[in-house]
Design a protein around this motif. Sequence first.
Motif, PDB file in Angstrom:
ATOM      1  N   GLY A   8       0.933  -1.285  -0.051  1.00  0.00           N
ATOM      2  CA  GLY A   8      -0.055  -0.026  -0.285  1.00  0.00           C
ATOM      3  C   GLY A   8       0.765   1.366   0.019  1.00  0.00           C
ATOM      4  N   GLY A   9       1.996   1.183  -0.599  1.00  0.00           N
ATOM      5  CA  GLY A   9       3.008   2.378  -0.869  1.00  0.00           C
ATOM      6  C   GLY A   9       2.488   3.413  -1.255  1.00  0.00           C
ATOM      7  N   ASN A  10       1.397   3.140  -2.016  1.00  0.00           N
ATOM      8  CA  ASN A  10       1.027   4.558  -2.951  1.00  0.00           C
ATOM      9  C   ASN A  10      -0.327   5.021  -2.496  1.00  0.00           C
ATOM     10  N   GLY A  11      -0.615   4.716  -1.166  1.00  0.00           N
ATOM     11  CA  GLY A  11      -1.847   5.100  -0.415  1.00  0.00           C
ATOM     12  C   GLY A  11      -1.155   6.471   0.417  1.00  0.00           C
ATOM     13  N   PHE A  12      -2.492   6.982   0.982  1.00  0.00           N
ATOM     14  CA  PHE A  12      -2.329   8.210   1.753  1.00  0.00           C
ATOM     15  C   PHE A  12      -1.031   8.171   2.863  1.00  0.00           C
ATOM     16  N   LEU A  13      -0.974   7.107   3.568  1.00  0.00           N
ATOM     17  CA  LEU A  13       0.006   7.054   4.642  1.00  0.00           C
ATOM     18  C   LEU A  13       1.201   6.479   3.875  1.00  0.00           C
ATOM     19  N   GLY A  14       1.016   5.249   3.167  1.00  0.00           N
ATOM     20  CA  GLY A  14       2.170   4.557   2.351  1.00  0.00           C
ATOM     21  C   GLY A  14       3.102   5.195   1.657  1.00  0.00           C
ATOM     22  N   ARG A  15       2.540   6.302   1.191  1.00  0.00           N
ATOM     23  CA  ARG A  15       3.516   7.024   0.167  1.00  0.00           C
ATOM     24  C   ARG A  15       4.651   7.743   1.310  1.00  0.00           C
ATOM     25  N   ARG A  16       4.171   8.539   2.117  1.00  0.00           N
ATOM     26  CA  ARG A  16       5.080   8.905   3.251  1.00  0.00           C
ATOM     27  C   ARG A  16       5.747   7.973   3.929  1.00  0.00           C
ATOM     28  N   ILE A  17       5.387   6.789   4.164  1.00  0.00           N
ATOM     29  CA  ILE A  17       6.431   5.816   4.715  1.00  0.00           C
ATOM     30  C   ILE A  17       7.476   5.614   3.701  1.00  0.00           C
ATOM     31  N   CYS A  18       7.106   5.494   2.582  1.00  0.00           N
ATOM     32  CA  CYS A  18       8.284   5.239   1.452  1.00  0.00           C
ATOM     33  C   CYS A  18       8.958   6.497   1.186  1.00  0.00           C
ATOM     34  N   GLN A  19       8.630   7.689   1.244  1.00  0.00           N
ATOM     35  CA  GLN A  19       9.350   8.858   1.094  1.00  0.00           C
ATOM     36  C   GLN A  19      10.198   8.888   2.346  1.00  0.00           C
ATOM     37  N   THR A  20       9.922   8.637   3.478  1.00  0.00           N
ATOM     38  CA  THR A  20      10.789   8.839   4.771  1.00  0.00           C
ATOM     39  C   THR A  20      11.736   7.645   4.673  1.00  0.00           C
ATOM     40  N   ALA A  21      11.446   6.554   4.579  1.00  0.00           N
ATOM     41  CA  ALA A  21      12.453   5.418   4.150  1.00  0.00           C
ATOM     42  C   ALA A  21      13.512   5.628   3.237  1.00  0.00           C
ATOM     43  N   GLU A  47      11.669  13.218  -7.118  1.00  0.00           N
ATOM     44  CA  GLU A  47      13.120  12.722  -6.877  1.00  0.00           C
ATOM     45  C   GLU A  47      12.995  11.477  -5.706  1.00  0.00           C
ATOM     46  N   TRP A  48      11.975  11.433  -4.883  1.00  0.00           N
ATOM     47  CA  TRP A  48      11.943   9.998  -4.112  1.00  0.00           C
ATOM     48  C   TRP A  48      11.057   9.116  -4.736  1.00  0.00           C
ATOM     49  N   ILE A  49      10.063   9.662  -5.414  1.00  0.00           N
ATOM     50  CA  ILE A  49       9.367   8.597  -5.991  1.00  0.00           C
ATOM     51  C   ILE A  49       9.828   7.805  -7.059  1.00  0.00           C
ATOM     52  N   ASP A  50      10.891   8.386  -7.827  1.00  0.00           N
ATOM     53  CA  ASP A  50      11.695   7.736  -8.809  1.00  0.00           C
ATOM     54  C   ASP A  50      12.757   6.724  -8.171  1.00  0.00           C
ATOM     55  N   LYS A  51      13.207   6.944  -6.874  1.00  0.00           N
ATOM     56  CA  LYS A  51      14.194   5.869  -6.038  1.00  0.00           C
ATOM     57  C   LYS A  51      13.295   4.693  -5.664  1.00  0.00           C
ATOM     58  N   VAL A  52      11.891   4.845  -5.724  1.00  0.00           N
ATOM     59  CA  VAL A  52      10.954   3.559  -5.099  1.00  0.00           C
ATOM     60  C   VAL A  52      10.877   2.415  -6.333  1.00  0.00           C
ATOM     61  N   LYS A  53      10.832   1.198  -5.681  1.00  0.00           N
ATOM     62  CA  LYS A  53      10.409   0.308  -7.043  1.00  0.00           C
ATOM     63  C   LYS A  53       8.901   0.065  -6.770  1.00  0.00           C
ATOM     64  N   TRP A  54       8.063   0.510  -7.758  1.00  0.00           N
ATOM     65  CA  TRP A  54       6.676   0.384  -7.621  1.00  0.00           C
ATOM     66  C   TRP A  54       6.242  -0.925  -8.369  1.00  0.00           C
ATOM     67  N   GLN A  55       5.798  -1.899  -7.588  1.00  0.00           N
ATOM     68  CA  GLN A  55       5.441  -3.278  -8.008  1.00  0.00           C
ATOM     69  C   GLN A  55       3.980  -3.519  -7.616  1.00  0.00           C
ATOM     70  N   GLN A  56       3.280  -4.632  -8.596  1.00  0.00           N
ATOM     71  CA  GLN A  56       2.131  -5.040  -8.529  1.00  0.00           C
ATOM     72  C   GLN A  56       1.832  -6.196  -7.844  1.00  0.00           C
ATOM     73  N   CYS A  57       0.817  -6.292  -6.854  1.00  0.00           N
ATOM     74  CA  CYS A  57       0.528  -7.744  -6.419  1.00  0.00           C
ATOM     75  C   CYS A  57      -1.063  -7.497  -5.696  1.00  0.00           C
ATOM     76  N   ASP A  58      -1.674  -8.887  -5.390  1.00  0.00           N
ATOM     77  CA  ASP A  58      -2.608  -8.986  -4.744  1.00  0.00           C
ATOM     78  C   ASP A  58      -2.602  -9.591  -3.311  1.00  0.00           C
ATOM     79  N   ILE A  59      -2.936  -8.630  -2.380  1.00  0.00           N
ATOM     80  CA  ILE A  59      -2.382  -8.605  -1.045  1.00  0.00           C
ATOM     81  C   ILE A  59      -3.258 -10.195  -0.688  1.00  0.00           C
ATOM     82  N   LEU A  60      -4.240 -10.571  -1.163  1.00  0.00           N
ATOM     83  CA  LEU A  60      -5.069 -11.829  -0.651  1.00  0.00           C
ATOM     84  C   LEU A  60      -4.577 -13.078  -1.597  1.00  0.00           C
TER      85      LEU A  60
END
Length: 269
Positions: A8-21, A47-60
């Motif tokens: 959920g790294g592209n979500g409301f909180l998830g994006r900021r967790i990714c950014q901080t990391a 700048e930080w978005i380009d450093k994250v690997k954005w991948q697809q999955c089904d959490i279930l």
Amino acid sequence: MKNILVFGGNGFLGRRICQTAVEKGYQVTSLSRSGAPPRVKATWEKEWIDKVKWQQCDILNPKSYTQYLRDADNVVHSIGILLEDSSYKAQVNGKLAFDVKKLLQWGPNPMKNNPNFTYEVMNKQSAVMLAQEFAKVKHSNDSVSKTMTYISADKSFPGIPSGYMESKRAAEVEIMRLEQELRPILVRPGFMFDESDTSLGTLNFRSQVKNMLDLANWSNKNFLGRRIECVNQLFRPTVSTQQVSRALIQKIEDPSFEGVLSLENIINS
């Protein structure tokens, strides 16, 4: 290199967790249903978005993400629902004038026939399944303490069904049972807002609710002196996604910490 896997790294909180990391020097991978990066709110975010690997999955479907768990030292579950109706997120995150009628009229629900869009599945089962799969992973370096972070909640909100908090607390219990295999971190934020929205003066729904809650907390402190416990429990402090993310990374880096990261600890971190 230290790494973190955010579901959920592209979500409301998830994006900021990714950014901080990213800012803390982590190798960051985000897994989500779409696999797409979040919308860029400002040019500097690229700048930080380009450093994250954005991948697809089904959490279930664990088979869609087990390959990513093999090399992960830290996993964050930042997926969940406040209401069992997916269209509420568009209302909450949209730029809407505060209107109670609009709050209650969520509009068409593209997932209303999806049996998985429930508190039990999205808030509990998805997290417990992920934690169990992560607990099975054996790293070559056994000295590394794997952390499993679950984004829970401080309290419920007036009008929100009891199933919301029940599913959150039930997930916490199940994740804590895996503490022999991983280090659980249970994050309990209150109502969250994004600092970039408030700094830009954005009048979206979240910002307006934040302003009302901040006023209520100020009044409780200055007029009631926080002497009435039921009022204290009703009006809890708001917290930014940036504050939550910084506190979370801080606890991940503290090998002695496990268990509940409370709202008060988040604010004071």
